[in-house]
Design an enzyme around this catalytic site. Sequence first.
Site, PDB file in Angstrom:
ATOM      1  N   THR A   1       0.836  -1.205   0.000  1.00  0.00           N
ATOM      2  CA  THR A   1       0.000   0.000   0.000  1.00  0.00           C
ATOM      3  C   THR A   1       0.868   1.251   0.000  1.00  0.00           C
ATOM      4  O   THR A   1       0.583   2.229  -0.697  1.00  0.00           O
ATOM      5  CB  THR A   1      -0.941   0.006   1.220  1.00  0.00           C
TER       6      THR A   1
ATOM      7  N   ASP B   1      -4.424  -3.105  -7.897  1.00  0.00           N
ATOM      8  CA  ASP B   1      -4.045  -3.832  -6.677  1.00  0.00           C
ATOM      9  C   ASP B   1      -4.685  -5.223  -6.705  1.00  0.00           C
ATOM     10  O   ASP B   1      -5.709  -5.435  -7.349  1.00  0.00           O
ATOM     11  CB  ASP B   1      -4.523  -3.043  -5.453  1.00  0.00           C
ATOM     12  N   GLU B   2      -4.071  -6.179  -5.998  1.00  0.00           N
ATOM     13  CA  GLU B   2      -4.586  -7.561  -5.906  1.00  0.00           C
ATOM     14  C   GLU B   2      -4.828  -8.142  -7.309  1.00  0.00           C
ATOM     15  O   GLU B   2      -5.860  -8.754  -7.590  1.00  0.00           O
ATOM     16  CB  GLU B   2      -5.892  -7.596  -5.092  1.00  0.00           C
TER      17      GLU B   2
ATOM     18  N   GLN C   1      -1.292 -15.467  -2.941  1.00  0.00           N
ATOM     19  CA  GLN C   1      -2.501 -15.062  -2.222  1.00  0.00           C
ATOM     20  C   GLN C   1      -3.729 -15.028  -3.134  1.00  0.00           C
ATOM     21  O   GLN C   1      -4.698 -14.330  -2.859  1.00  0.00           O
ATOM     22  CB  GLN C   1      -2.295 -13.685  -1.583  1.00  0.00           C
TER      23      GLN C   1
END
Length: 734
Positions: free
Chosen positions: A33, A219-220, A250
Amino acid sequence: MNITEMMNDRQLEAVKHKDGPILILAGAGSGKTRVITYRIAYLISEYGVAPENILAVTFTNKAAEEMKRRIKKVVGKGASAITMSTFHSLGCRILRAYPEKLGYTKAFSIYDEDYRERLIKECMHDAKVSDKEMKPYEIIKRISSAKNQLLSPAQFEDLYAVDYESKAISRVYSLSEDRLKRNNAVDFDDLISKPIELLKNNPDILDFYREKFKYILIDEYQDINNSQYTLISMLAEKYCNICAVGDDDQSIYRFRGADISNILDFEKDYSNAKVIRLEQNYRSTKTILRAAHSVIKNNQDRKGKELWTENPEGDKITFYYTDDEVAESESVITEVYKILNTKDVHLKDMAVFYRTNAQSRVVEDRFRRAGVKYKLVGGLSFYARMEIKDMLSYLRLISNPRDIMSFKRVINVPPRGIGESTVDKLEKFAFANSLPFLDSLGRAAEIAEIRDVTKDTLKVFYEFIKFMSENAATMSLKDITARILTGTGYIDYWQSDPSPKAKERVENVKELVSAMAEYEEANPGAKLEDFLNQVALMSEVDKLDENAEAVTLMTIHSAKGLEFDIIFLTGMDEGIFPHKNCIEEPGGIEEERRLAYVAITRARKKLFIYSALSRRQFGTKKMGSISRFVTEIPEELLEYKGRLPANQVREKYYGSGPDAEPSEACPAPDNDVVYNDEPQENSFMPGQKVKHTKMGTGTILNAEPYGDDVKITVMFKTHGKKVLSGKFAGLVKL
């Protein structure tokens, strides 16, 4: 902007990269982040990129708001011009800008899962598909998958409608799309697929957004599905200034369409991509990271990295083996009290994780009895309460008078003597006369089958909704809700209700009015559809109050992106975690192992892992076995408490010989450990590797008593699934 002292070398390299594609493989707790925040700030302050040319996409509103807050601290007011949102918010924004291109109005409704299920049930009825043949959620899942693949009903029919079930789904899919369009409504999948359709059909609009979003950060990235991947690829195609941040270890959302190949193949999509690995962890202890790595390294389908940290070694991981789920929950409570009494830790610093929501019942029950405050993620939220959903349906109907589903929910709330048959007659009349549904109420006098007294009631309702719809733009959000409460008699209805729940419902409705006033204060000039958007696009994690002094109870999937000092990871049994439904699926075990990795790496300081000798499932107690993921953690990282399987406790504490005694090297177990002298139900357990003389090696999926024998289900590498006799199969454990 001097950021050299704030970051390590790899983080700094990622921040300073300007043009061209970049993949940041950010391990858990590696400060991603911060990297995204400072990368955006660096683009603006050092490279002169206009804030309005930056798009940053995250998976939760909470993450987007946190990032926006951090960037504002660095770059000031310019942060407000950055487009920072979730995928669904981005899709909603694009669709609301040009709704007429696809036959919608700006006030289109967004149907949540409850409304979607109601719609599908209606379409199943019309398509003559019985819920005894197929469950609504099964059809919803298939339709959702089709939309993720960007298949229209016609394309789905051409490709898949070859058997009875697929043909039935095709009919329901086609009907549901027609109903959604007629209702001026979309579902969550449409918020991605419809903007793609819009951009494909309108090159000028696509070019506008490509010019607007010259720099894109996702993101992700490991969790994006096919339609999200397509949307981002379209937007990034012109300049290729795409920054993908994620961690293949993840990727845990395959069940909702996430495709891990998107991150694994990033370098194929962008041949000149720069790849940076962030491997220094700032969150967890060395012990926790070693445990996490010892589990995830068993996966084959990964890019490969190993987290390290300068944090302390930390406590060992406590492994509890309990009698059953009740003893498991009680031991969690015991540890919570012990921690509160001995350490500088608050309730909000602790969390209990479980694989499925169903496991929360026993945990909640024990927490309530013990008087320990908790907050449940995934339970009945404020916006899911009956009275709040009623009010939101009124608001949707006022915003979008074509929304038949909202009309059906509130037409008889409070009771007005209007039943389903009247609604059916109105719907048929509207369809026959090509009318918007609400207008059929205004002409109810023309429908002979409806009683006069009902026609009068419908006319009053119609005139009220029409007046509110036409005047909502000039009214405050608070006033709109207040007029609904008085004009419909809703608040009077509950105030006169003698039931115990009525008072609580009145208070909740008043709280909604306060929430709308608060939203309007924070967003001057906000319209009714803006508030409805915000509510519709809110995730369970967005609703989590992290500052509330209470232990958090949640599934591991919900825990993604969060962290806690202390974590209690419950239900680590074969068949529960890894889940039995995933054991046989191709890639299922690897996804479950990634989920275990996510769970472990949420812990900052201390991790407790729980498994049970038996658990009650569907009213019957069943023997279990310890999850394979626990056995993948080196023993030197664990301390044992509770009940232990006899073979483990004997070998660990007394040596392997029958006459072995405790020694200095192998001391006697701690006082919390209970020696288990009970015979095991059978010597074969799910997850064990075995070998057969003819069929080779395989993994046990299930083992259950069968008379004086054991019936064993094995998945062989070359011969598939077989059911064998434990007595006569001659299986050898590996």
